[in-house]
Motif scaffolding. Structure first.
Motif, short mmCIF file in Angstrom:
data_model
loop_
_atom_site.label_atom_id
_atom_site.label_comp_id
_atom_site.label_asym_id
_atom_site.label_seq_id
_atom_site.Cartn_x
_atom_site.Cartn_y
_atom_site.Cartn_z
N ASP A 76 34.87 15.38 76.90
CA ASP A 76 35.14 16.71 76.35
C ASP A 76 33.88 17.40 75.85
O ASP A 76 33.80 18.62 75.84
CB ASP A 76 36.14 16.61 75.19
CG ASP A 76 37.55 16.33 75.66
OD1 ASP A 76 37.81 16.53 76.88
OD2 ASP A 76 38.38 15.91 74.84
N ARG A 77 32.89 16.62 75.44
CA ARG A 77 31.68 17.20 74.84
C ARG A 77 30.41 17.01 75.68
O ARG A 77 29.36 17.49 75.29
CB ARG A 77 31.46 16.60 73.47
CG ARG A 77 32.62 16.91 72.53
CD ARG A 77 32.40 16.32 71.19
NE ARG A 77 31.18 16.88 70.62
CZ ARG A 77 30.87 16.85 69.36
NH1 ARG A 77 31.67 16.27 68.50
NH2 ARG A 77 29.74 17.36 68.92
N ILE A 78 30.50 16.31 76.79
CA ILE A 78 29.30 16.01 77.58
C ILE A 78 29.48 16.49 79.02
O ILE A 78 30.46 16.13 79.68
CB ILE A 78 28.98 14.50 77.57
CG1 ILE A 78 28.73 14.03 76.13
CG2 ILE A 78 27.78 14.21 78.45
CD1 ILE A 78 28.54 12.53 76.00
N ASP A 79 28.53 17.32 79.49
CA ASP A 79 28.51 17.80 80.88
C ASP A 79 27.32 17.17 81.60
O ASP A 79 26.26 16.96 81.01
CB ASP A 79 28.34 19.32 80.95
CG ASP A 79 29.55 20.07 80.42
OD1 ASP A 79 30.64 19.49 80.38
OD2 ASP A 79 29.38 21.25 80.04
N TRP A 80 27.51 16.91 82.90
CA TRP A 80 26.46 16.34 83.74
C TRP A 80 26.23 17.28 84.91
O TRP A 80 27.18 17.75 85.53
CB TRP A 80 26.86 14.96 84.23
CG TRP A 80 25.97 14.40 85.30
CD1 TRP A 80 24.65 14.08 85.19
CD2 TRP A 80 26.35 14.10 86.65
NE1 TRP A 80 24.19 13.59 86.39
CE2 TRP A 80 25.22 13.59 87.30
CE3 TRP A 80 27.54 14.21 87.36
CZ2 TRP A 80 25.24 13.19 88.62
CZ3 TRP A 80 27.57 13.81 88.68
CH2 TRP A 80 26.42 13.30 89.30
N ILE A 124 22.00 16.22 81.32
CA ILE A 124 23.18 15.94 80.52
C ILE A 124 23.15 16.91 79.35
O ILE A 124 22.16 17.01 78.62
CB ILE A 124 23.19 14.48 80.02
CG1 ILE A 124 23.33 13.55 81.23
CG2 ILE A 124 24.30 14.26 79.02
CD1 ILE A 124 23.30 12.09 80.91
N SER A 125 24.24 17.65 79.17
CA SER A 125 24.34 18.64 78.10
C SER A 125 25.45 18.22 77.14
O SER A 125 26.52 17.80 77.57
CB SER A 125 24.69 20.03 78.68
OG SER A 125 23.74 20.40 79.64
N PHE A 126 25.16 18.36 75.86
CA PHE A 126 26.18 18.02 74.85
C PHE A 126 26.08 18.92 73.65
O PHE A 126 25.16 19.66 73.47
CB PHE A 126 26.10 16.55 74.43
CG PHE A 126 24.73 16.13 73.99
CD1 PHE A 126 24.36 16.20 72.68
CD2 PHE A 126 23.81 15.66 74.93
CE1 PHE A 126 23.10 15.79 72.27
CE2 PHE A 126 22.55 15.23 74.54
CZ PHE A 126 22.18 15.31 73.21
#
Length: 126
Positions: A76-80, A124-126
């Motif tokens: 839910d909080r981490i995009d790759w 990786i974005s959070f």
């Protein structure tokens, strides 16, 4: 220093459907001619100078970059995001003059044209 240059960049990411998360993009870079030398003129019998009003110019340059990416949520909080990039996609081999002799035609020095480069990035974005 080149008098003019411009860059255009575009990117599109699919938000829904079978291609959701896929992105494509490209850029175009252009740079104006550059001064690479000046003619020599006689000021007197023993003295010479450069004619700054008639510069010799090197070629203008341009390049195209392309990329394709894929983005998805890992939590839910981490995009790759993974992205394949091609810099100078249509590059060709050769030399570019960077200075000339006072005759304006004979190269004094040159550099190698930029080459095509492939690279992959992961974010990786959070």
């Amino acid at each position: 220093i080149r008098e003019w240059q411009y860059n255009l960049v575009t990117n599109y990411t699919f938000d829904e459907g079978a291609l959701k998360g896929l992105g494509i993009g490209g850029s175009y870079r252009w740079q104006d001619e550059v001064i690479i030398g000046y003619p020599v003129v006689a000021v007197s019998e023993d003295e010479f100078s450069f004619d700054l009003d008639r510069p010799f110019k090197g070629p203008s340059e341009d390049a195209v970059d392309l990329w394709v990416s894929y983005r998805r949520k890992l939590t839910d909080r981490i995009d790759w995001t993974i992205q394949l990039n091609v810099r100078n996609a249509f590059a060709s081999d050769g030399l570019i003059p960077i200075s000339v002799q006072p005759d304006g035609e004979t190269w004094a020095s040159a550099r190698i044209k930029p080459t095509r480069e492939w690279f992959i990035t992961n974010t990786i974005s959070f």
